[in-house]
Write a protein that holds these residues in place. Structure first.
Motif, PDB file in Angstrom:
ATOM      1  N   ALA A   1      -2.942  15.394  -1.664  1.00  0.00           N
ATOM      2  CA  ALA A   1      -3.633  15.231  -0.745  1.00  0.00           C
ATOM      3  C   ALA A   1      -4.399  15.149  -0.257  1.00  0.00           C
ATOM      4  N   GLU A   2      -5.820  14.856  -1.225  1.00  0.00           N
ATOM      5  CA  GLU A   2      -7.045  13.917  -0.791  1.00  0.00           C
ATOM      6  C   GLU A   2      -6.789  12.190  -1.065  1.00  0.00           C
TER       7      GLU A   2
ATOM      8  N   ARG B   1      -7.512   6.386   5.663  1.00  0.00           N
ATOM      9  CA  ARG B   1      -8.601   5.797   5.746  1.00  0.00           C
ATOM     10  C   ARG B   1      -7.908   4.035   5.348  1.00  0.00           C
ATOM     11  N   LEU B   2      -7.543   3.948   4.314  1.00  0.00           N
ATOM     12  CA  LEU B   2      -6.730   2.695   3.591  1.00  0.00           C
ATOM     13  C   LEU B   2      -6.489   1.578   4.759  1.00  0.00           C
ATOM     14  N   ARG B   3      -5.202   2.522   5.513  1.00  0.00           N
ATOM     15  CA  ARG B   3      -4.615   1.935   6.404  1.00  0.00           C
ATOM     16  C   ARG B   3      -5.047   1.631   8.391  1.00  0.00           C
TER      17      ARG B   3
ATOM     18  N   TYR C   1       0.885  -1.107   0.513  1.00  0.00           N
ATOM     19  CA  TYR C   1       0.335  -0.091  -0.318  1.00  0.00           C
ATOM     20  C   TYR C   1       1.040   1.733   0.081  1.00  0.00           C
ATOM     21  N   ASP C   2       2.238   1.124   0.626  1.00  0.00           N
ATOM     22  CA  ASP C   2       2.748   2.429   0.445  1.00  0.00           C
ATOM     23  C   ASP C   2       3.506   2.517  -0.978  1.00  0.00           C
TER      24      ASP C   2
ATOM     25  N   ASP D   1     -19.778   1.744   6.780  1.00  0.00           N
ATOM     26  CA  ASP D   1     -19.416   3.080   6.936  1.00  0.00           C
ATOM     27  C   ASP D   1     -17.961   3.438   6.763  1.00  0.00           C
ATOM     28  N   ASP D   2     -16.954   2.342   6.946  1.00  0.00           N
ATOM     29  CA  ASP D   2     -15.381   3.589   5.882  1.00  0.00           C
ATOM     30  C   ASP D   2     -15.792   3.025   4.454  1.00  0.00           C
TER      31      ASP D   2
END
Length: 234
Positions: free
Chosen positions: A207-208, A215-217, A93-94, A181-182
């Motif tokens: 930035a977004e 949020r994913l992490r 993901y990074d 919700d996530d």
């Protein structure tokens, strides 16, 4: 009659009768759709029987998928669907975030009206998948959306690396464990990314995207200890 293995029982063949089987594509597709759980053994003889070929082309196909990080091989044991540690999973993901950030800046400078249309369409497909509660459609639409944002960059090698990093995480089906919700919050992230993309505001877009990855992490950390998806590093 002997039952087929878990891997072979979930295979699909896309070619028609008499056509040479698309081994690499069909095996890759089976893994990327989440049909094959991480760590699932891949019995070469059964796969060969399913595709009506000898074991030789199956081994060749598996070596291709090994290079892509989708399968792993242990001497004297055989092939299996790749199973990562959570640390390796998070690292990918990074990688995705770093590649996406670079591509988004270039895309914001180079995109045109046709790209705006594609991004809007991909975002709409995401919303439809959420409304239906269709996890598989959501996964596919999420990929289309992120690719629609970065393809205008023209950085084809980067896009290929980005897709490769995405592919390696797919067998774990990360989004299938994200609460509604996530998922709604992530969709709101996507909406703000669409607005920034169309405005050609690279700083806001990146930035977004960074907020989205944060949020994913948080979401994926909730199943870091799931033994069905990740290898125990100990």
């Amino acid at each position: 009659m002997r039952r087929r293995s878990a891997f072979a029982s979930r295979l699909l063949r896309t070619g028609g009768v008499g056509e040479t089987p698309a081994l690499v594509g069909d095996l890759r597709r089976s893994i990327l759709t989440g049909d094959q759980q991480p760590g699932t053994p891949i019995p070469i003889d059964e796969v060969a029987a399913f595709f009506e070929v000898s074991p030789i082309p199956v081994r060749e196909a598996l070596r291709t998928l090994l290079a892509e990080g989708l399968v792993e091989h242990r001497p004297h044991v055989g092939y299996s669907v790749a199973k990562l540690t959570f640390s390796e999973f998070k690292e990918l993901y990074d990688v995705r975030q770093a590649l996406e950030s670079a591509a988004l800046r270039a895309a914001a400078a180079l995109a045109g009206p046709v790209h705006d249309t594609q991004v809007r369409a991909a975002h709409a497909q995401l919303g439809e998948a959420i409304e239906r509660g269709d996890e598989r459609a959501y996964d596919a639409a999420a990929r289309r959306f992120h690719l629609a944002l970065i393809v205008p960059s023209g950085m084809q090698r980067l896009v290929t690396m980005y897709e490769s990093a995405w592919n390696i995480t797919e067998p774990a089906r990360p989004m299938s464990h994200v609460p509604d919700d996530d998922r709604a919050a992530m969709h709101a992230d996507h909406e703000r990314m669409v607005a920034a993309f169309i405005a050609r505001d690279a700083d806001t877009l990146v930035a977004e995207a960074d907020l989205h990855y944060a949020r994913l992490r948080t979401a994926i950390s909730r199943f870091a200890d799931d033994p069905e998806r990740f290898v125990d590093p100990a």
